[in-house]
Scaffold this motif. Structure first.
Motif, mmCIF file in Angstrom:
data_model
loop_
_atom_site.group_PDB
_atom_site.id
_atom_site.type_symbol
_atom_site.label_atom_id
_atom_site.label_comp_id
_atom_site.label_asym_id
_atom_site.label_seq_id
_atom_site.Cartn_x
_atom_site.Cartn_y
_atom_site.Cartn_z
ATOM 1 N N ARG A 1 15.757 -21.041 20.953
ATOM 2 C CA ARG A 1 16.171 -19.881 20.164
ATOM 3 C C ARG A 1 15.221 -19.710 18.977
ATOM 4 N N GLY A 2 14.650 -18.539 18.876
ATOM 5 C CA GLY A 2 13.694 -18.307 17.791
ATOM 6 C C GLY A 2 12.249 -18.547 18.224
ATOM 7 N N TYR A 3 12.060 -19.160 19.405
ATOM 8 C CA TYR A 3 10.696 -19.320 19.918
ATOM 9 C C TYR A 3 10.171 -17.923 20.247
ATOM 10 N N PHE A 4 8.887 -17.710 20.073
ATOM 11 C CA PHE A 4 8.351 -16.420 20.486
ATOM 12 C C PHE A 4 6.904 -16.536 20.933
ATOM 13 N N VAL A 5 6.467 -15.470 21.605
ATOM 14 C CA VAL A 5 5.095 -15.414 22.110
ATOM 15 C C VAL A 5 4.370 -14.341 21.315
ATOM 16 N N THR A 6 3.158 -14.630 20.895
ATOM 17 C CA THR A 6 2.369 -13.631 20.183
ATOM 18 C C THR A 6 0.886 -13.924 20.388
ATOM 19 N N ASP A 7 0.023 -12.943 20.085
ATOM 20 C CA ASP A 7 -1.399 -13.197 20.328
ATOM 21 C C ASP A 7 -2.277 -12.890 19.110
ATOM 22 N N SER A 8 -1.652 -12.702 17.945
ATOM 23 C CA SER A 8 -2.466 -12.410 16.752
ATOM 24 C C SER A 8 -1.696 -12.803 15.487
ATOM 25 N N PRO A 9 -2.421 -12.998 14.371
ATOM 26 C CA PRO A 9 -1.742 -13.297 13.104
ATOM 27 C C PRO A 9 -0.746 -12.199 12.720
ATOM 28 N N ALA A 10 -1.121 -10.930 12.948
ATOM 29 C CA ALA A 10 -0.208 -9.830 12.591
ATOM 30 C C ALA A 10 1.047 -9.884 13.469
ATOM 31 N N GLY A 11 0.837 -10.186 14.747
ATOM 32 C CA GLY A 11 1.970 -10.305 15.681
ATOM 33 C C GLY A 11 2.902 -11.419 15.258
ATOM 34 N N PHE A 12 2.312 -12.481 14.757
ATOM 35 C CA PHE A 12 3.109 -13.611 14.273
ATOM 36 C C PHE A 12 4.030 -13.153 13.150
ATOM 37 N N ASP A 13 3.455 -12.447 12.160
ATOM 38 C CA ASP A 13 4.250 -11.996 11.014
ATOM 39 C C ASP A 13 5.370 -11.052 11.448
ATOM 40 N N GLU A 14 5.018 -10.182 12.356
ATOM 41 C CA GLU A 14 5.998 -9.195 12.832
ATOM 42 C C GLU A 14 7.176 -9.888 13.532
ATOM 43 N N LYS A 15 6.858 -10.841 14.414
ATOM 44 C CA LYS A 15 7.927 -11.523 15.158
ATOM 45 C C LYS A 15 8.741 -12.424 14.245
ATOM 46 N N MET A 16 8.075 -13.018 13.291
ATOM 47 C CA MET A 16 8.755 -13.870 12.316
ATOM 48 C C MET A 16 9.832 -13.030 11.607
ATOM 49 N N LYS A 17 9.434 -11.829 11.186
ATOM 50 C CA LYS A 17 10.349 -10.927 10.479
ATOM 51 C C LYS A 17 11.550 -10.595 11.360
ATOM 52 N N LEU A 18 11.236 -10.316 12.615
ATOM 53 C CA LEU A 18 12.277 -9.961 13.584
ATOM 54 C C LEU A 18 13.295 -11.092 13.739
ATOM 55 N N MET A 19 12.786 -12.304 13.852
ATOM 56 C CA MET A 19 13.656 -13.471 14.051
ATOM 57 C C MET A 19 14.475 -13.767 12.791
ATOM 58 N N ILE A 20 13.858 -13.533 11.645
ATOM 59 C CA ILE A 20 14.594 -13.746 10.390
ATOM 60 C C ILE A 20 15.714 -12.707 10.298
ATOM 61 N N GLY A 21 15.382 -11.477 10.710
ATOM 62 C CA GLY A 21 16.379 -10.403 10.713
ATOM 63 C C GLY A 21 17.567 -10.744 11.596
ATOM 64 N N LYS A 22 17.298 -11.414 12.702
ATOM 65 C CA LYS A 22 18.367 -11.791 13.634
ATOM 66 C C LYS A 22 19.162 -12.994 13.136
ATOM 67 N N TRP B 1 17.941 -15.984 13.239
ATOM 68 C CA TRP B 1 17.567 -17.135 14.073
ATOM 69 C C TRP B 1 16.569 -18.040 13.361
ATOM 70 N N LEU B 2 15.854 -17.469 12.396
ATOM 71 C CA LEU B 2 14.901 -18.251 11.606
ATOM 72 C C LEU B 2 15.095 -17.893 10.144
ATOM 73 N N THR B 3 14.590 -18.769 9.270
ATOM 74 C CA THR B 3 14.616 -18.454 7.840
ATOM 75 C C THR B 3 13.160 -18.387 7.364
ATOM 76 N N PRO B 4 12.908 -17.752 6.225
ATOM 77 C CA PRO B 4 11.520 -17.668 5.747
ATOM 78 C C PRO B 4 10.877 -19.052 5.630
ATOM 79 N N GLU B 5 11.695 -20.082 5.346
ATOM 80 C CA GLU B 5 11.149 -21.447 5.204
ATOM 81 C C GLU B 5 10.604 -21.976 6.532
ATOM 82 N N ASP B 6 11.110 -21.432 7.637
ATOM 83 C CA ASP B 6 10.655 -21.905 8.950
ATOM 84 C C ASP B 6 9.173 -21.615 9.186
#
Ligand code: ADP
Length: 362
Positions: free
Chosen positions: A165-186, A188-193
């Motif tokens: 849960r909270g694992y994700f696939v991405t292919d760029s630094p920007a994609g990482f930030d975007e998915k991180m935000k999404l998971m925090i919104g859900k 499933w993750l916190t900014p500290e993660d």
């Protein structure tokens, strides 16, 4: 203080060989442990958490049931004494480790465990698994050192047993930030993660989980089975046509809901044996006495026909449930009906016969 090999040798030296009882926590992959013990003529004891007894009673799994409020209560002095009095040997599996807890297994549980209690910790720590894989020359996914370095499809993982849960696939630094935000919104993750993210190359391939048994008596690694996992929701998600997947906006999770047996193409078996042999060999040097008994290497097989390992179980893995009455591979070695649980019972039987119980327990 950590329980020493000598402590356990003392305990087992007092055991009555004719009374030896095979015992485990009634959960995870215990059903074939109980059945296998029965098939090899042992008494069986199930430690059952109240409210979770149904499968074990309905499958008539044990000769004796010890009921506890929660599995960790197996640590209570009175229960441990009861187990030693019945000459119990514990078969470790995922729930045993998760519910009883590594610290207390190492320091407070003075009942012989078949296998190496000190290696259980290794599977839980990514750095240690990496050390084992490197020493054993087993290919693992390339590690990416931080979100800014993402330059290819990557799998991003986080510590703790979250079932992906909270694992994700991405292919760029920007994609990482975007998915991180999404998971925090859900939630499933916190900014500290962010700082805890483990980023590795995405290995496009097929899952193969290989089940080995290393016998300290014969010094041989046996390949007894292979499985794939069913994971929710990813396995359901991919049944939706791509267009609908995009519209649904669902995030994949990797919660194991079951397993199914698999066989590898025959030309891959050489690699499978090599990985098992090498891992057992280096483990013996790095965490003596090594990977005794069952262990599992979880891999992806790529279209180059190469196994890339992403995880290990240093004890019986849940995927052994796929061969309660034997697998195509255990059939080749033993004929009908050899489960991992039965293989444990056979090992105990052989050790009793050769007067070598001390060599198989810690
Ligand atoms: P957990 O132990 O938290 O469940 P795993 O490491 O087993 O996490 O990964 C969960 C699932 O994610 C695996 O079963 C597999 O399907 C997929 N997976 C893991 N690592 C990779 C990777 N490097 N490339 C592609 N898929 C992966």
């Amino acid at each position: 203080m950590v329980i020493s090999k000598e402590d356990i040798n003392q305990v087992i030296s007092k055991y009555k060989k004719k009374k030896i009882t095979i015992c485990t926590i009634a959960s995870h992959s215990s059903l074939h442990v109980f059945r296998g013990a029965y098939d090899e003529g042992f008494r069986r004891c199930a430690v059952v958490a109240k409210g979770r007894e149904v499968p074990y009673q309905r499958f008539k799994s044990a000769d004796e049931y010890i009921f506890v409020d929660k599995f960790a209560d197996v640590l209570e002095e009175e229960t441990q004494k009861k187990l030693r009095d019945m000459s119990a040997i514990i078969v470790p599996h995922g729930s045993f480790v998760a519910y009883v807890g590594l610290d207390r297994i190492e320091s407070d549980f003075r009942v012989p465990i078949i296998g190496n209690r000190n290696i259980l910790r290794w599977e839980a720590e990514r750095e240690r698994v990496t050390k084992l894989f490197e020493a054993a020359n087993i290919r693992k996914p390339l590690k990416i050192n931080g979100p800014d370095k993402i330059d290819r499809p990557c799998m991003v993982k986080f510590p703790g047993a979250r079932g992906g849960r909270g694992y994700f696939v991405t292919d760029s630094p920007a994609g990482f930030d975007e998915k991180m935000k999404l998971m925090i919104g859900k939630g499933w993750l916190t900014p500290e993660d962010r700082a805890k993210a483990h980023i590795e190359e995405y290995v496009a391939g097929d899952i193969y989980c290989m089940h080995y048994f290393y016998s300290p008596l014969t010094k041989e690694v046996e390949l007894l089975g292979m499985d794939r996992r069913h994971e929710a929701n990813i396995d359901g998600l991919v049944r939706i046509p791509a267009k609908d997947q995009m519209e649904a906006g669902l995030q994949p999770t990797y919660v194991v809901t079951g397993n199914f047996p698999i066989v590898a193409r025959e030309s891959l078996l050489d690699q499978a044996f090599g990985m098992g042999d090498r891992l057992a060999e280096v483990a013996e040097k790095m965490v003596a006495p090594g990977l005794l008994g069952a262990f599992c290497i979880q891999t992806m097989c790529t279209d180059n026909l190469e196994f890339v390992a992403f995880e290990i179980s240093a004890r019986q893995d849940g995927g052994t449930n796929t061969f309660m009455n034997g697998s195509p591979y255990s059939y080749l070695l033993y004929g009908e009906g050899m489960s991992m649980g039965r293989r444990y019972a056979l090992e105990i039987k052989r050790a009793i016969k050769e007067d070598r119980l001390e060599d198989i327990v810690t």
